[in-house]
Scaffold this motif. Structure first.
Motif, PDB file in Angstrom:
ATOM      1  N   SER A 163     -13.514  13.417  92.965  1.00 59.07           N
ATOM      2  CA  SER A 163     -14.913  13.015  93.048  1.00 59.07           C
ATOM      3  C   SER A 163     -15.144  12.037  94.194  1.00 59.07           C
ATOM      4  O   SER A 163     -14.234  11.340  94.642  1.00 59.07           O
ATOM      5  CB  SER A 163     -15.387  12.390  91.736  1.00 59.07           C
ATOM      6  OG  SER A 163     -14.698  11.180  91.500  1.00 59.07           O
ATOM      7  N   SER A 166     -20.419  12.476  86.654  1.00 59.64           N
ATOM      8  CA  SER A 166     -19.901  12.960  87.940  1.00 59.64           C
ATOM      9  C   SER A 166     -18.383  13.126  87.962  1.00 59.64           C
ATOM     10  O   SER A 166     -17.845  13.733  88.880  1.00 59.64           O
ATOM     11  CB  SER A 166     -20.330  12.034  89.074  1.00 59.64           C
ATOM     12  OG  SER A 166     -19.734  10.755  88.911  1.00 59.64           O
ATOM     13  N   THR A 167     -17.708  12.624  86.953  1.00 60.83           N
ATOM     14  CA  THR A 167     -16.246  12.709  86.956  1.00 60.83           C
ATOM     15  C   THR A 167     -15.649  13.463  85.770  1.00 60.83           C
ATOM     16  O   THR A 167     -14.446  13.708  85.767  1.00 60.83           O
ATOM     17  CB  THR A 167     -15.621  11.296  86.993  1.00 60.83           C
ATOM     18  OG1 THR A 167     -16.065  10.565  85.840  1.00 60.83           O
ATOM     19  CG2 THR A 167     -15.998  10.560  88.269  1.00 60.83           C
ATOM     20  N   HIS A 168     -16.448  13.829  84.782  1.00 59.04           N
ATOM     21  CA  HIS A 168     -15.895  14.454  83.582  1.00 59.04           C
ATOM     22  C   HIS A 168     -16.764  15.613  83.086  1.00 59.04           C
ATOM     23  O   HIS A 168     -17.989  15.536  83.120  1.00 59.04           O
ATOM     24  CB  HIS A 168     -15.760  13.437  82.449  1.00 59.04           C
ATOM     25  CG  HIS A 168     -14.734  12.401  82.713  1.00 59.04           C
ATOM     26  ND1 HIS A 168     -14.985  11.280  83.475  1.00 59.04           N
ATOM     27  CD2 HIS A 168     -13.433  12.314  82.341  1.00 59.04           C
ATOM     28  CE1 HIS A 168     -13.891  10.542  83.553  1.00 59.04           C
ATOM     29  NE2 HIS A 168     -12.928  11.159  82.876  1.00 59.04           N
ATOM     30  N   SER A 216     -13.445   8.441  94.801  1.00 59.04           N
ATOM     31  CA  SER A 216     -12.180   8.323  94.050  1.00 59.04           C
ATOM     32  C   SER A 216     -11.005   8.018  94.961  1.00 59.04           C
ATOM     33  O   SER A 216      -9.903   7.812  94.492  1.00 59.04           O
ATOM     34  CB  SER A 216     -11.906   9.607  93.269  1.00 59.04           C
ATOM     35  OG  SER A 216     -11.600  10.667  94.164  1.00 59.04           O
ATOM     36  N   THR A 248     -11.131  15.908  84.026  1.00 58.58           N
ATOM     37  CA  THR A 248     -11.510  14.910  85.014  1.00 58.58           C
ATOM     38  C   THR A 248     -11.597  15.529  86.394  1.00 58.58           C
ATOM     39  O   THR A 248     -10.716  16.292  86.797  1.00 58.58           O
ATOM     40  CB  THR A 248     -10.466  13.769  85.039  1.00 58.58           C
ATOM     41  OG1 THR A 248     -10.379  13.217  83.725  1.00 58.58           O
ATOM     42  CG2 THR A 248     -10.846  12.696  86.024  1.00 58.58           C
ATOM     43  N   ASN A 249     -12.655  15.167  87.124  1.00 58.74           N
ATOM     44  CA  ASN A 249     -12.787  15.557  88.525  1.00 58.74           C
ATOM     45  C   ASN A 249     -11.861  14.642  89.331  1.00 58.74           C
ATOM     46  O   ASN A 249     -12.163  13.494  89.582  1.00 58.74           O
ATOM     47  CB  ASN A 249     -14.239  15.405  88.977  1.00 58.74           C
ATOM     48  CG  ASN A 249     -14.421  15.764  90.436  1.00 58.74           C
ATOM     49  OD1 ASN A 249     -13.477  16.040  91.166  1.00 58.74           O
ATOM     50  ND2 ASN A 249     -15.660  15.750  90.870  1.00 58.74           N
ATOM     51  N   ARG A 250     -10.729  15.172  89.713  1.00 59.92           N
ATOM     52  CA  ARG A 250      -9.717  14.384  90.419  1.00 59.92           C
ATOM     53  C   ARG A 250     -10.132  14.065  91.853  1.00 59.92           C
ATOM     54  O   ARG A 250      -9.524  13.236  92.502  1.00 59.92           O
ATOM     55  CB  ARG A 250      -8.383  15.136  90.445  1.00 59.92           C
ATOM     56  CG  ARG A 250      -7.850  15.411  89.055  1.00 59.92           C
ATOM     57  CD  ARG A 250      -6.668  16.363  89.054  1.00 59.92           C
ATOM     58  NE  ARG A 250      -7.077  17.682  89.495  1.00 59.92           N
ATOM     59  CZ  ARG A 250      -6.444  18.375  90.447  1.00 59.92           C
ATOM     60  NH1 ARG A 250      -5.383  17.908  91.023  1.00 59.92           N
ATOM     61  NH2 ARG A 250      -6.889  19.569  90.794  1.00 59.92           N
TER      62      ARG A 250
END
Length: 120
Positions: free
Chosen positions: A115, A86-88, A118, A111-113
């Protein structure tokens, strides 16, 4: 396109924008309004699948701007996105060496900055 859409990309926390048409490959760093900006998206221009017109002439063939991570205006190729979690995501740009051989020439883990969970 960028001038019209980029404010929306920044406002709605878009991490990555794919586009084509220009017959070349480029990945940017996080950029907005033509300058490095951590709130801006990364752009991947993946229009280098080949054509009879040849490579694009839009990009400066000399030294790349500071916001360019990788650029190639001399090869044809394609890209592969693999969602890791879910983040990469993993991005590979694969160059066509010839009609029988390919080669990964650019690999990046992104990277999902923004998400869920986060804090953004």
């Amino acid at each position: 396109f960028r001038e019209a859409m980029e404010p929306l990309f920044v406002k709605y926390n878009v991490n990555l924008v794919f586009s084509g048409h220009e017959h070349a490959y480029m990945m940017t760093k996080n950029v907005a309004s033509g300058i490095l900006n951590e709130d801006g998206p990364r752009y991947i221009i993946i229009g280098d699948g080949g054509n009879r017109e040849g490579h694009g002439s839009y990009f400066n063939p000399g030294k790349a701007e500071e916001w360019v991570q990788k650029r190639d205006i001399s090869s044809f190729g394609f890209g592969v996105v693999s969602i890791l979690n879910s983040t990469h995501v993993e991005w590979n740009w694969i160059k066509n060496v010839d009609t029988q051989k390919t080669e990964v020439v650019h690999n990046a883990i992104l990277t999902n900055r923004f998400s869920v969970g986060s804090g953004s």
